[in-house]
Design an enzyme around this catalytic site. Structure first.
Site, PDB file in Angstrom:
ATOM      1  CG  HIS A 147     -15.499  -7.888 -16.982  1.00 51.13           C
ATOM      2  ND1 HIS A 147     -15.227  -6.659 -17.531  1.00 51.13           N
ATOM      3  CD2 HIS A 147     -14.295  -8.507 -16.834  1.00 51.13           C
ATOM      4  CE1 HIS A 147     -13.926  -6.528 -17.703  1.00 51.13           C
ATOM      5  NE2 HIS A 147     -13.337  -7.637 -17.307  1.00 51.13           N
ATOM      6  CD  GLU A 188      -2.759   1.503   0.325  1.00 50.68           C
ATOM      7  OE1 GLU A 188      -3.340   2.597   0.300  1.00 50.68           O
ATOM      8  OE2 GLU A 188      -2.974   0.613  -0.522  1.00 50.68           O
ATOM      9  CG  HIS A 232      -0.750   2.499  -4.890  1.00 52.78           C
ATOM     10  ND1 HIS A 232      -0.679   2.738  -6.244  1.00 52.78           N
ATOM     11  CD2 HIS A 232      -1.987   2.923  -4.515  1.00 52.78           C
ATOM     12  CE1 HIS A 232      -1.802   3.264  -6.670  1.00 52.78           C
ATOM     13  NE2 HIS A 232      -2.616   3.411  -5.640  1.00 52.78           N
TER      14      HIS A 232
END
Length: 325
Positions: free
Chosen positions: A242, A70, A73
């Site tokens: 999708h 995290e 990023h």
């Protein structure tokens, strides 16, 4: 400035890849606060810091590998934000007819909103609408940077049969179709529905009886959306939608690539059409591989990265047809 914009494009693509990696490794809440991590600028390292972090967030004890995913990023995203700030300031200081100003300022506003979405992703415990918005925001930043790069470029396409100009409208429609498919993919991923169907080309069992479109595109109440809050039928519906979107996207963009290649007299546009077709086939192959091989991490991350590349190719073709022919 063009070099800085080019660097920022690469950085934006890296941020998108890191964001996908963070999401796919279930590290979206690796740091339960924002912008730091358990009250620190880095992941807690010492034993005392880890104990203090666990005491402050007993419901979210430190998982070092997820926290680092995290934070890396966030570091790259923060660096990208600083680059865009420099671009915006530079544009204001170096005003000239050749120097765009509105687009850099819009980019700056967009990246600020993207940072807010990143914060809400954590504070709202991975609310799917916010997670999907964050994904689309990343693609929007990348697209705007690429448009700015094209605005700063001096290339021109020579004589082209003006009938090819009509395909500019179809290229814009292609961008709309692709963005819709990216949004469907983001919604599927944000709700942990990527493996709701593990067979190809159809879903396992009596999948048709499980279709629930209103439920699939709703947001059920929950305290935490990590690992999803929808039932199996709703996730199956997301996955099927999708896949259907992928079929529509493949047919439309494939048709556009063939038309541009066959009817354009420009070597540049013919090459772009070939690239569009090639990237499209790679993307479809990655999507099928995600299902057949049960979402391998590398393939799933590449699926996000190639989607970004596909969008950039379409933006290049559209911009060329409108502005450079």
């Amino acid at each position: 400035m063009r070099k800085l914009v080019g660097f920022s494009i690469i950085l934006a693509l890296v941020v998108i890849i890191l964001g996908a990696y963070t999401r796919l490794t279930d590290a979206g809440l690796g740091c339960p606060d924002w912008p730091g991590c358990y009250g620190h600028l880095t992941v807690p390292q010492s034993e005392s810091h880890i104990e203090a972090a666990n005491a402050a967030y007993p419901e979210r004890p430190v998982e070092t590998h997820k926290a680092w995913n995290e934070m890396v990023h966030r570091y790259f995203a923060g660096t990208l934000g600083l680059c865009i700030l420099v671009i915006a300031v530079w544009s204001l200081l170096k005003r000239s007819p050749q120097q765009p100003v509105k687009l850099p300022l819009f980019l700056l506003a967009l990246v600020v909103f993207q940072a807010l979405l990143g914060m809400w992703t954590v504070t709202m415990n991975l609310l799917p609408v916010v997670v999907m918005g964050h994904l689309l925001g990343g693609f929007s930043v990348l697209t705007c940077l690429f448009l700015l790069y094209l605005r700063l470029s001096s290339y021109r396409i020579g004589y082209v049969d003006m009938r090819i100009k009509k395909y500019a409208v179809f290229a814009v429609c292609g961008i709309a179709v692709l963005v819709g498919q990216i949004a469907l993919g983001g919604w599927t991923s944000a709700n942990y529905a990527a493996l709701a169907c593990t067979e190809f080309p159809l879903c396992e069992g009596d999948w048709a009886s499980r279709i629930d479109i209103p439920g699939a595109f709703s947001v059920p109440p929950a305290d935490n959306y990590e690992y999803g809050a929808h039932d199996y039928g709703e996730r199956t519906t997301m996955h099927i939608m999708h896949r259907l979107g992928a079929v529509v996207t493949f047919i439309y963009l494939g048709w556009l690539a063939v038309c541009l290649y066959r009817r354009s007299l420009s070597v540049y546009l013919r090459s772009a059409a070939l690239v569009l077709g090639g990237v499209l086939c790679v993307q479809v192959g990655l999507g099928v591989s995600n299902v057949v091989f049960s979402l391998p991490l590398t393939v799933a991350v590449l699926h996000n990265a190639v989607a970004a590349c596909l969008l950039l190719v379409l933006v290049l073709i559209t911009y060329t047809l409108y502005r450079k022919v």
